[in-house]
Design an enzyme around this catalytic site. Structure first.
Site, PDB file in Angstrom:
ATOM      1  CG  ASP A   1      -2.076   0.951   1.092  1.00  0.00           C
ATOM      2  OD1 ASP A   1      -2.369   1.400  -0.043  1.00  0.00           O
ATOM      3  OD2 ASP A   1      -2.699   1.276   2.124  1.00  0.00           O
TER       4      ASP A   1
ATOM      5  CG  HIS B   1      -0.500   2.086  -9.169  1.00  0.00           C
ATOM      6  ND1 HIS B   1      -0.677   1.716  -7.864  1.00  0.00           N
ATOM      7  CD2 HIS B   1      -1.588   2.843  -9.486  1.00  0.00           C
ATOM      8  CE1 HIS B   1      -1.821   2.211  -7.404  1.00  0.00           C
ATOM      9  NE2 HIS B   1      -2.388   2.898  -8.379  1.00  0.00           N
TER      10      HIS B   1
ATOM     11  NE  ARG C   1      -4.547   6.904  -6.860  1.00  0.00           N
ATOM     12  CZ  ARG C   1      -4.353   6.593  -5.579  1.00  0.00           C
ATOM     13  NH1 ARG C   1      -4.105   7.538  -4.697  1.00  0.00           N
ATOM     14  NH2 ARG C   1      -4.436   5.348  -5.184  1.00  0.00           N
TER      15      ARG C   1
ATOM     16  NE  ARG D   1      -7.713   2.158  -5.404  1.00  0.00           N
ATOM     17  CZ  ARG D   1      -6.518   2.168  -4.870  1.00  0.00           C
ATOM     18  NH1 ARG D   1      -5.481   2.471  -5.623  1.00  0.00           N
ATOM     19  NH2 ARG D   1      -6.351   1.869  -3.595  1.00  0.00           N
TER      20      ARG D   1
ATOM     21  N   GLY E   1      -0.076   5.387  -4.417  1.00  0.00           N
ATOM     22  CA  GLY E   1      -0.723   6.643  -4.827  1.00  0.00           C
ATOM     23  C   GLY E   1      -0.135   7.821  -4.072  1.00  0.00           C
ATOM     24  NE  ARG E   2      -1.466   6.682   1.230  1.00  0.00           N
ATOM     25  CZ  ARG E   2      -1.535   5.797   2.218  1.00  0.00           C
ATOM     26  NH1 ARG E   2      -1.293   6.170   3.464  1.00  0.00           N
ATOM     27  NH2 ARG E   2      -1.865   4.553   1.963  1.00  0.00           N
TER      28      ARG E   2
ATOM     29  NE  ARG F   1      -7.896   0.953   5.408  1.00  0.00           N
ATOM     30  CZ  ARG F   1      -7.659   2.257   5.605  1.00  0.00           C
ATOM     31  NH1 ARG F   1      -7.794   2.777   6.806  1.00  0.00           N
ATOM     32  NH2 ARG F   1      -7.291   3.037   4.596  1.00  0.00           N
TER      33      ARG F   1
ATOM     34  CG  ASN G   1      -7.950  -1.935  -5.089  1.00  0.00           C
ATOM     35  OD1 ASN G   1      -7.035  -2.738  -4.925  1.00  0.00           O
ATOM     36  ND2 ASN G   1      -8.189  -0.990  -4.178  1.00  0.00           N
ATOM     37  CD1 TRP G   2     -13.227  -4.946  -8.884  1.00  0.00           C
ATOM     38  CD2 TRP G   2     -12.577  -4.244 -10.911  1.00  0.00           C
ATOM     39  NE1 TRP G   2     -12.624  -6.004  -9.512  1.00  0.00           N
ATOM     40  CE2 TRP G   2     -12.217  -5.608 -10.758  1.00  0.00           C
ATOM     41  CE3 TRP G   2     -12.272  -3.590 -12.111  1.00  0.00           C
ATOM     42  CZ2 TRP G   2     -11.560  -6.326 -11.761  1.00  0.00           C
ATOM     43  CZ3 TRP G   2     -11.617  -4.308 -13.111  1.00  0.00           C
ATOM     44  CH2 TRP G   2     -11.274  -5.655 -12.929  1.00  0.00           C
TER      45      TRP G   2
HETATM   46  C1  IPE Z   1      -5.472  -2.714  -0.177  1.00  0.00           C
HETATM   47  O1  IPE Z   1      -5.145  -1.382  -0.288  1.00  0.00           O
HETATM   48  C2  IPE Z   1      -5.402  -3.395  -1.521  1.00  0.00           C
HETATM   49  C3  IPE Z   1      -4.070  -3.517  -2.104  1.00  0.00           C
HETATM   50  C4  IPE Z   1      -2.920  -3.143  -1.563  1.00  0.00           C
HETATM   51  C5  IPE Z   1      -4.025  -4.130  -3.400  1.00  0.00           C
HETATM   52  P1  IPE Z   1      -6.262  -0.238  -0.461  1.00  0.00           P
HETATM   53  O2  IPE Z   1      -5.518   1.045  -0.568  1.00  0.00           O
HETATM   54  O3  IPE Z   1      -7.175  -0.588  -1.568  1.00  0.00           O
HETATM   55  O4  IPE Z   1      -7.064  -0.332   0.910  1.00  0.00           O
HETATM   56  P2  IPE Z   1      -7.915   0.779   1.687  1.00  0.00           P
HETATM   57  O5  IPE Z   1      -8.905   1.329   0.720  1.00  0.00           O
HETATM   58  O6  IPE Z   1      -6.952   1.819   2.144  1.00  0.00           O
HETATM   59  O7  IPE Z   1      -8.529   0.045   2.824  1.00  0.00           O
HETATM   60  C1  IPE Z   2      -1.665   0.190  -3.307  1.00  0.00           C
HETATM   61  O1  IPE Z   2      -1.421   1.561  -3.362  1.00  0.00           O
HETATM   62  C2  IPE Z   2      -1.860  -0.418  -4.670  1.00  0.00           C
HETATM   63  C3  IPE Z   2      -3.250  -0.770  -5.002  1.00  0.00           C
HETATM   64  C4  IPE Z   2      -4.243  -0.731  -4.170  1.00  0.00           C
HETATM   65  C5  IPE Z   2      -3.506  -1.211  -6.354  1.00  0.00           C
HETATM   66  P1  IPE Z   2      -2.601   2.609  -3.345  1.00  0.00           P
HETATM   67  O2  IPE Z   2      -2.985   2.918  -4.752  1.00  0.00           O
HETATM   68  O3  IPE Z   2      -3.713   2.160  -2.473  1.00  0.00           O
HETATM   69  O4  IPE Z   2      -1.882   3.875  -2.716  1.00  0.00           O
HETATM   70  P2  IPE Z   2      -2.509   4.898  -1.681  1.00  0.00           P
HETATM   71  O5  IPE Z   2      -3.001   4.094  -0.512  1.00  0.00           O
HETATM   72  O6  IPE Z   2      -3.611   5.616  -2.384  1.00  0.00           O
HETATM   73  O7  IPE Z   2      -1.351   5.795  -1.326  1.00  0.00           O
HETATM   74 MG    MG Z   3      -4.122   2.410  -0.511  1.00  0.00          MG
END
Ligand code: IPE
Ligand code: IPE
Ligand code: MG
Length: 237
Positions: free
Chosen positions: A15, A32, A28, A66, A18-19, A189, A63-64
């Site tokens: 995780d 990835h 973002r 998004r 994106g940040r 979490r 994640n769909w």
């Molecule tokens: C969990 O991360 C899923 C993956 C790392 C693939 P998310 O970023 O989707 O989870 P939430 O929304 O913060 O709980």
């Molecule tokens: C985890 O990074 C990768 C996926 C869920 C696909 P995020 O995309 O959730 O990154 P943040 O949490 O927004 O920084």
């Molecule tokens: Mg995330």
């Protein structure tokens, strides 16, 4: 040298991509891409750490939600990743398998996933499992549905259904339970990851964003695991 008490199966919620990108004023998707590059480093670090099984959460059933462009970018990234890495994964003894529901994934990607599984099926040095369109609840629901069909077909008696039975219907039927679940990016979490399998896993929630998760950070986290006292409900005498 492999640590005697090190985790055999490590699962990672990758995780913070994106940040990581947003902090740099970049889209973002760039995060990835940076995150995908880290996977190789961590896979390659496993043998020296005594880690035989590595499971990574790449895309959840949630994640769909998004934007269409982020989802499409991720799907393209998964295809490119398989295409680029297949040869080295094979050469490095990595056996790759995917967990999650393939039904919603596009046919081209599913074909590439199937081919990579087949290509690496004789490897045994590291077992890399990629969770793609994976959700723990969805997995249990799909397993239950298959189990119910087997009961209805007379292949299985309801009285014989126990937790071992259900475990055999899960996507992870070929895996031992994870010893350690790591989540990067500071969120404490599990976001629907390996709900059933993590019943007795140790957890490490660390602040590092996934694209900054180096082999050194990995080694540190594995070091912390050594200090844990896993009792599995028992009292040590
Ligand atoms: C969990 O991360 C899923 C993956 C790392 C693939 P998310 O970023 O989707 O989870 P939430 O929304 O913060 O709980
Ligand atoms: C985890 O990074 C990768 C996926 C869920 C696909 P995020 O995309 O959730 O990154 P943040 O949490 O927004 O920084
Ligand atoms: Mg995330």
């Amino acid at each position: 040298m492999a640590e005697i008490n090190g985790p055999k199966h490590v699962a990672i919620i990758m995780d913070g991509n994106g940040r990581w990108a947003q902090m740099r004023g970049r889209p973002r998707l760039m995060g990835h891409h940076a995150g995908a590059r880290r996977v190789r480093e961590i896979v390659e670090a496993c043998p020296a750490q005594g880690v035989k099984y590595l499971t990574v959460f790449a895309f959840s059933t949630e994640n769909w939600k998004r934007t269409q462009s982020e989802v499409a970018g991720l799907m393209k990234l998964f295809r490119r990743y398989i295409q680029r890495e297949a040869r080295d994964l094979l050469a490095n003894g990595v056996r790759v398998r995917f967990i999650g529901d393939r039904v919603r994934l596009d046919d081209k990607l599913v074909k590439m996933m199937d081919e990579l599984e087949l290509l690496t099926s004789d490897n045994d040095k590291i077992h890399l499992t990629v969770a793609l369109n994976y959700g723990g609840r969805d997995e249990v629901a799909r397993a239950t549905k298959r189990l119910a069909f087997d009961v209805a077909a007379g292949k299985l008696a309801p009285k014989d259904v126990g937790d071992e039975t259900l475990a055999q219907y899960l996507d992870t039927c070929f895996l031992p339970d994870p010893d350690l679940v790591i989540r990067t990016s500071g969120e404490a979490r599990i976001s629907n990851f390996l709900l059933w399998q993590s019943a007795y896993a140790e957890y490490e929630f660390i602040e590092t964003l996934w694209p900054d998760f180096t082999a050194d950070v990995f080694a540190q986290v594995l070091g912390n695991y050594q200090t844990r006292d896993r009792r599995f409900g028992a009292v040590k005498v």
